[in-house]
Design an enzyme around this catalytic site. Structure first.
Site, PDB file in Angstrom:
ATOM      1  N   GLU A  66       0.908  -1.055  -0.300  1.00 48.04           N
ATOM      2  CA  GLU A  66      -0.058  -0.037  -0.087  1.00 48.04           C
ATOM      3  C   GLU A  66       0.956   1.305   0.384  1.00 48.04           C
ATOM      4  OE1 GLU A  66      -3.732   0.869   2.919  1.00 48.04           O
ATOM      5  OE2 GLU A  66      -1.176   1.745   4.532  1.00 48.04           O
ATOM      6  N   ASP A 263      -9.760   1.662   6.671  1.00 49.85           N
ATOM      7  CA  ASP A 263     -10.017   1.514   5.003  1.00 49.85           C
ATOM      8  C   ASP A 263     -10.931   2.725   4.128  1.00 49.85           C
ATOM      9  OD1 ASP A 263      -8.366  -0.031   5.278  1.00 49.85           O
ATOM     10  OD2 ASP A 263      -8.934  -1.944   4.030  1.00 49.85           O
TER      11      ASP A 263
END
Length: 381
Positions: A66, A263
């Protein structure tokens, strides 16, 4: 496939609200410097020598696909090729898996010395790696080997779709029956914040020719999925969802993931960027306005809580409140209601986050800063 029209103009929302261009440019430059070259208490980009560098998840003290792919995207958008190549070299050296069923993917977490913490991938890393590489090819041109950016992007995307076609070769990252991205390859559910239809639209132009129809359909499917995943009143979505949009809580974890939590904050920012680049789904603007109304009017500007997707408050505080402020502001790329300006000005008056949890907040902060200044752009091949 339907023709794709690339944007020729990128809104500078800050300038529209009267901020001076010199001030906007200085904020972008200072943010890059703080994240990449600030003091040890603020930066999270770390060169290691030999032309390698990593982005540290400062909250978990590891290196994640990420963050590495986010760092590469930030570098290509701000024209920092040396840092881009250093991150990409570290990812290929330590994270890229050469053997086993996940060969062709990247280990989603490594220690800062490069030792893998996992032998599996997280699909949001692969899709950001591929998009950043295509943009690098468009902005800087391609070199050789791993620096043939476009070829490497196509290799990643080929693995994402075709793993598992031969026995023992792993699993794909997209479900072939519905064109939706998985949370991880072994699971039959998804993460709404992984859905990047604006990226898939570009993959439908630049990926391997045989796969381009799949990517065009993936863009359509993800836009349709997000209609179902976002609450019709608040605009919020869960961290994890079933393919029908129903919030999903993994039974093998103590922490709930069927809430509006870490998220999930990215989802509205992704939809707003899709709307800004392609503008094919008016619902995205409506949903952005719903979400901003929830935060600005129902919550009176509060961004440090935890909520069910219908807005029901829960005990505890948000792990990443600056990320909420940033993504609420980025929603203004799509939103046209009375709260759009409020969210942007609130964000402008928010500083980068300090402390051990700064990595995630400040990545989303920088993305919002670039997007709202017209500096988060497509770099065509």
């Amino acid at each position: 496939m339907a023709a794709v029209t690339l944007p020729t103009h990128y809104r500078n929302v800050f300038a529209e609200l009267g901020y001076a261009q010199a001030e906007i440019d200085a904020r972008i430059e200072n943010t890059f410097h703080t994240i990449f070259y600030g003091d040890e208490a603020h930066r999270f980009y770390h060169p290691t020598g030999r032309g390698l560098a990593y982005i540290e998840d400062t909250g978990n003290h590891d290196v994640r696909t990420e963050g590495m792919s986010y760092g590469m995207m930030l570098c290509v958008q701000t024209d920092h090729k040396a840092e881009f190549d250093a991150l990409w070299s570290w990812a290929m050296h330590y994270m890229y898996m050469q053997d086993g069923p996940n060969a062709g993917y990247f280990a989603w977490s490594c220690q800062t010395d490069g030792t893998p913490n996992a032998n599996g991938p997280a699909p949001d890393g692969e899709e950001y790696f591929a998009m950043a590489l295509f943009f690098a090819a468009g902005r800087w041109g391609c070199g050789s080997g791993i620096y043939d950016y476009a070829a490497m992007a196509r290799r990643i995307l080929h693995s994402c779709l075709h793993k598992g076609e031969k026995l023992g070769t792993g699993r794909p990252m997209w479900a072939s029956e519905n064109h939706l991205i998985k949370f991880i390859t072994e699971c039959d559910f998804t993460d709404p914040s992984y859905h990047l239809p604006h990226f898939y639209t570009l993959f439908s132009l630049w990926a391997d020719e045989a796969d381009r129809p799949f990517w065009a359909e993936a863009a359509r499917a993800s836009r349709a999925f997000l209609h179902k995943a976002c609450h019709p009143v608040t605009g919020l979505c869960a961290e994890y969802s079933l393919y029908d949009g129903t919030p999903h809580n993994r039974s093998d974890r103590d922490q709930r993931h069927d809430l509006y939590y870490s998220d999930a904050y990215r989802t509205i920012a992704n939809m707003a960027l899709d709307y800004a680049w392609f503008g094919v789904d008016p619902w995205q603007a409506e949903n952005a306005e719903r979400l901003q109304k929830f935060f600005c009017e129902t919550l009176c500007g509060r961004t440090n809580g935890i909520w069910e997707i219908d807005g029901t408050p829960l005990p505890g505080e948000a792990l990443h409140p600056v990320a909420i402020t940033a993504t609420n502001a980025q929603a203004s790329l799509a939103a046209g209601g009375p709260n759009a300006e409020v969210c942007v000005r609130r964000f402008w008056n928010t500083s980068l986050r300090d402390g051990p949890r700064r990595y995630y907040d400040n990545c989303l902060y920088f993305f919002a800063l670039l997007a709202l200044s017209g500096r988060y752009r497509i770099w065509p091949l």
